[in-house]
Structures are given as structure tokens and as C-alpha cells.
Write an enzyme that holds these catalytic residues in place. Structure first.
Site, PDB file in Angstrom:
ATOM      1  CB  THR A  55      -4.661 -14.233  17.850  1.00 28.64           C
ATOM      2  OG1 THR A  55      -3.616 -14.967  18.468  1.00 28.64           O
ATOM      3  CG2 THR A  55      -5.829 -14.031  18.789  1.00 28.64           C
ATOM      4  N   GLY A  78       3.745 -16.261  13.725  1.00 27.73           N
ATOM      5  CA  GLY A  78       2.327 -16.556  13.465  1.00 27.73           C
ATOM      6  C   GLY A  78       2.204 -17.346  12.167  1.00 27.73           C
ATOM      7  CG  ASP A  79      -1.006 -20.243  11.588  1.00 31.79           C
ATOM      8  OD1 ASP A  79      -1.441 -19.061  11.625  1.00 31.79           O
ATOM      9  OD2 ASP A  79      -1.713 -21.239  11.828  1.00 31.79           O
ATOM     10  CG  ASP A 120      -3.574  16.364 -18.887  1.00 32.51           C
ATOM     11  OD1 ASP A 120      -3.967  17.055 -17.935  1.00 32.51           O
ATOM     12  OD2 ASP A 120      -2.421  15.893 -18.977  1.00 32.51           O
ATOM     13  CE1 TYR A 163      12.357 -13.414   9.079  1.00 28.90           C
ATOM     14  CE2 TYR A 163      12.854 -14.336  11.242  1.00 28.90           C
ATOM     15  CZ  TYR A 163      11.977 -13.694  10.382  1.00 28.90           C
ATOM     16  OH  TYR A 163      10.724 -13.344  10.823  1.00 28.90           O
TER      17      TYR A 163
HETATM   18  C1  SPV Z   1       0.309  13.574 -15.592  1.00 30.63           C
HETATM   19  O1  SPV Z   1       0.380  12.397 -15.245  1.00 30.63           O
HETATM   20  O2  SPV Z   1      -0.773  14.143 -15.766  1.00 30.63           O
HETATM   21  C2  SPV Z   1       1.538  14.347 -15.791  1.00 30.63           C
HETATM   22  C3  SPV Z   1       2.756  13.667 -16.199  1.00 30.63           C
HETATM   23  O3  SPV Z   1       1.469  15.550 -15.677  1.00 30.63           O
HETATM   24  S1  SPV Z   1       2.821  13.764 -17.907  1.00 30.63           S
HETATM   25  O4  SPV Z   1       1.598  13.173 -18.450  1.00 30.63           O
HETATM   26  O5  SPV Z   1       4.001  13.036 -18.351  1.00 30.63           O
HETATM   27  O6  SPV Z   1       2.901  15.167 -18.294  1.00 30.63           O
HETATM   28 MG    MG Z   2      -0.447  16.311 -15.595  1.00 31.37          MG
END
Ligand code: SPV
Ligand code: MG
Length: 431
Positions: A122, A90-91, A204, A75
Site C-alpha cells: 500500500t 507485502g510484495d 587533524d 524463516y
Molecule cells: C579519528 O578518526 O579521528 C580518530 C581515530 O581519532 S584515529 O585516526 O585512528 O586516531
Molecule cells: Mg581523531
């Protein structure tokens, strides 16, 4: 005539706010501060109306003399400007991260004899319902989808954290910290292919199919409001990608990032240790263009991810691709690197920005993790993604607990590092 100042960040005025105004009126001339959008997104929920609309709304409240824009979370500036005799609030800010801000207001007021008035907050069914309605509005696909573009305009860097389940979504949604007198929180969620696959015990490699990935998105959207960036891997066949775009738009996802690889995709952090093939500029540009043609809303973003640095194809190749993909219609560029030193990322960003001042840049600083958000923003980065840290922190904690229970033949030894039973059973809000 004395003055009473109160700062609002609400999108609707309900009886709780009127109670504060009425208390303030008893003290003197009422001035309302409207917290600016930029500060609000760190402090509270994303606004459903703009700061201009909020200022107009506050001016319509009977008995309000003046409305000013409060552009700092603390502030100091506003108190110097207005020098109010009272600050009324508000508290509820006596507890939690906001309490530091309250303490600082008290200090500022004490320096000239001003006074802080905490009005009982409230809590009732009607007020709770209004809060829920606002929250639900933020979660709706048409509101959530456009929020990433709004955030890019509003904040120097959009802070994005991975989520791969309802629970991790809740962590990204609700974690607020106080640091050096300011509150902070994440802006968006990254539905990582790595973490989504890992959570399912799968590699992955685009093995987890889209139906399952969409299910993860739904688990997250059911319990959160923040915008989602979806890791679309390679996007698959162009003929399939166009359907993915439509589905993601329908789910309220803000952006998909697809990477310029072809064939069997492996995680980028393997780099050149595994065979990975980059798509040609023509092939990948066609995929982007087809996706852009398929999308039905203006909000959705298709972001092109460039793997040239990962695959050691050099800076020139990365830049050539970036400009080509923007030309093909990409709404943003993600540049990735597995080097510890952020130098090549910074070089790319500087060179790209010197020719393209506007197209959003996204980075994932998993390896180059020394660089700060502020430094990235100074190199023109718009979105930072913390892509896997929640998964990587949970795994060792769970593994250690499993080992220790096996070791001690009971759970007593691990108990003091566990969340309490009360906390776990009350973690999820009831409707
Ligand atoms: C993921 O998170 O799946 C990605 C980023 O694609 S990396 O793992 O760095 O490729
Ligand atoms: Mg990825």
C-alpha cells in the site's frame, strides 16, 4: 482450518498492514510473527517500541489468533514450528536485498506444499506520512541520544562507520546489504576528527573549532536517524569540555570519546613519529569527572580513550589507566593501537574484561584490520569503529577522475565509472 503466517516489524499498524491481515484472514487462521529487536536492527529501522510492546500491539489486531516471536531473519525456525499453509507478505520484498529472504521462504514452503502470497504494497500519502513520522521520531535528540546504550544491550557488537557530511551520513544511514541470506547495516556513526578535518582540508590537530565540528554534526543529524559517537579529541580544557558535553547532549549525540593526551594533539596513527604527550591519570580523571558532573541526561556517554599502546607505554600502563578512568566515571573505554597484529588489543580486552565484565570497550581497527567483528566481540569488545574508510575510498576515486579529465581534455573516458546523472539528482529524498 488452514493457517496464514505473516511477519511484522512495524511499530504502528496502518491500512497497509490491515490489508495484509485481511488478505491473510481470507486464507485461514492468522498468525503474526514479531521480528525480534536483535534481528530487526539488521533488517530495518531501529524500533521505536520494544519487541514486547510490538507483540502486545499485534495481539490487539482484530482477527489475529496468535502472535509469536520470530528470532531469525530467515524463516526456517518459524516455518518448522508453525508449518503454515500460507506465508503472506507485502510484495515490496520482491525487489532489493529482501528478495533473497523471499526466495528462501518460497523454497521452504515448496518442500511441503505451502504457498507464498504477495499482497500489493500500500503506497499512499497517509502511509508515507506515518513512515516519515516514525523516521522523524528516531531522529529526535531525545530518542537518538539514548540509542547507543540500547544498541550495546541489544547486539553483540555495535557497528559504527565514519561520517563527516550529510552525504556520508546518508551512506551510513541507508546502506543495507544481503550476505549469505541475511541483511546487514551499520548501527551508528563516528564523527571522526581526522575525516572532519580532512574534508575541510585541515590537519587533524584540533584546528577545526568546535563550532565547525557541531555544524558537521547538524549536517548529519538533519538527514539521518542513527546514533552518533563524536570524536572529541583531547576534550580541550576541562573548563571548555563541560560546555562541549552540554552542546553534544542538546544535539542528540550519544557519546563523546576523549583521548588522554595533552598539548598539541596529533593523529594517533603517527604514533611515536611525532611528539605527543599523554595526560597524567589525575589530570584526565578530573576532566572525565567534570564532564560527567556537567551532563544532564542519563543517556549520554563519556568514553575515555587510552593512548598508552600508541605511545608505547606498555600494557600495564594502559590497564592502570583504564581502571582509573572507569573509577573517575567513564562510561566506556576505547583502546587504540597502530600495530597490524591485533594481539595487543586482544590482550588488553581480555585482561580488562577479567576484572570488569560490563564497562563497554571500543576499538578502531584501522591498522589491525584482519580481525573480524565476531572475533572482537569474543574478546569483549562492544563497539567497533570504521574510522576513516569512506574518506579514504572517496579520495583516490576523485583524484583519478581529476587526473583523467586533465589527461583526455574531456570527461567521456571517466563516464562509465561515474554515478548516473539520474541517480545523483534523485539521490536525496524530497520531503
Ligand atoms: C579519528 O578518526 O579521528 C580518530 C581515530 O581519532 S584515529 O585516526 O585512528 O586516531
Ligand atoms: Mg581523531
Amino acid at each position: 482450518m488452514k493457517t496464514a503466517y505473516t511477519c511484522f516489524c512495524t511499530d504502528v499498524i496502518h491500512e497497509g498492514h490491515m490489508n495484509i491481515i485481511n488478505e491473510a484472514k481470507k486464507l485461514g487462521k492468522v498468525i503474526i510473527g514479531c521480528l525480534s529487536d536483535q534481528v530487526l536492527i539488521r533488517y530495518n529501522k531501529f524500533p521505536t517500541i520494544s519487541q514486547e510492546e510490538r507483540m502486545r500491539l499485534y495481539k490487539t489486531i482484530p482477527g489475529v489468533e496468535q502472535v509469536v516471536l520470530q528470532e531469525q531473519m530467515q524463516y526456517d525456525d518459524v516455518i518448522e514450528l508453525i508449518h503454515p499453509d500460507y506465508v503472506v507478505h507485502g510484495d515490496n520484498w520482491k525487489e532489493g536485498p529482501e528478495s533473497t529472504i523471499r526466495a528462501h521462504v518460497q523454497e521452504l514452503l515448496a518442500s511441503y506444499g505451502g504457498e507464498l502470497i504477495d499482497v500489493p504494497y500500500t503506497f499512499n500519502e497517509k502511509v508515507r506520512k506515518i513512515d516519515l513520522q516514525l523516521r522523524e521520531k528516531l531522529a529526535m535528540p531525545e530518542y537518538r541520544r539514548k540509542r547507543l546504550r540500547q544498541l550495546i544491550e541489544m547486539t553483540p557488537i555495535v557497528k559504527t562507520m565514519e561520517a563527516h557530511s550529510g552525504l556520508t551520513g546518508l551512506i551510513v544511514e541507508k546502506t543495507v546489504v544481503e550476505n549469505e541470506g541475511k541483511l546487514d547495516q551499520f548501527d551508528a556513526m563516528w564523527v571522526s576528527s581526522l575525516c572532519d578535518s580532512t574534508a575541510k582540508g585541515k590537519p587533524d590537530i584540533e584546528l577545526v573549532d568546535m563550532t565547525s565540528r557541531f555544524r558537521t554534526i547538524e549536517d548529519i543529524t538533519e538527514v539521518t536517524t542513527k546514533p552518533i559517537i563524536f570524536d572529541g579529541d583531547t576534550g580541550g580544557l576541562t573548563e571548555h569540555f563541560v560546555y562541549t558535553v552540554r552542546s553534544l547532549e542538546r544535539l542528540g549525540v550519544s557519546a563523546v570519546i576523549i583521548e588522554d593526551k595533552t598539548g598539541l594533539k596529533k593523529n594517533s596513527l603517527f604514533g611515536t613519529e611525532v611528539k605527543q604527550t599523554q595526560a597524567t591519570i589525575e589530570e584526565f580523571s578530573e576532566k572525565i569527572a567534570a564532564g560527567k558532573k556537567a551532563q544532564l541526561t542519563d543517556d549520554f556517554m563519556i568514553i575515555a580513550r587510552i593512548e598508552s599502546l600508541i605511545l608505547e607505554q606498555g600494557m600495564e600502563d594502559a590497564l592502570t589507566r583504564a581502571f582509573a578512568f572507569v573509577k573517575a566515571g567513564a562510561d566506556g573505554i576505547m583502546i587504540h593501537s597502530r600495530k597490524k597484529d591485533p594481539a595487543e588489543i586482544c590482550e588488553f580486552c581480555d585482561k580488562f574484561r577479567s576484572q570488569d565484565p560490563k564497562t563497554p570497550i571500543v576499538v578502531v581497527p584501522t591498522s589491525f584490520n584482519t580481525i573480524t567483528e565476531e572475533e572482537l566481540a569474543a574478546h569483549g569488545v562492544n563497539i567497533v569503529i570504521y574510522a576513516n574508510q569512506l574518506t579514504r575510498s572517496a579520495f583516490p576515486a576523485m583524484q583519478q577522475t581529476a587526473k583523467d579529465i586533465l589527461k583526455y581534455h574531456r570527461a567521456k573516458e571517466v563516464d562509465d565509472r561515474l554515478m548516473s546523472i539520474k541517480d545523483i539528482i534523485t539521490l536525496i529524498d524530497e520531503i
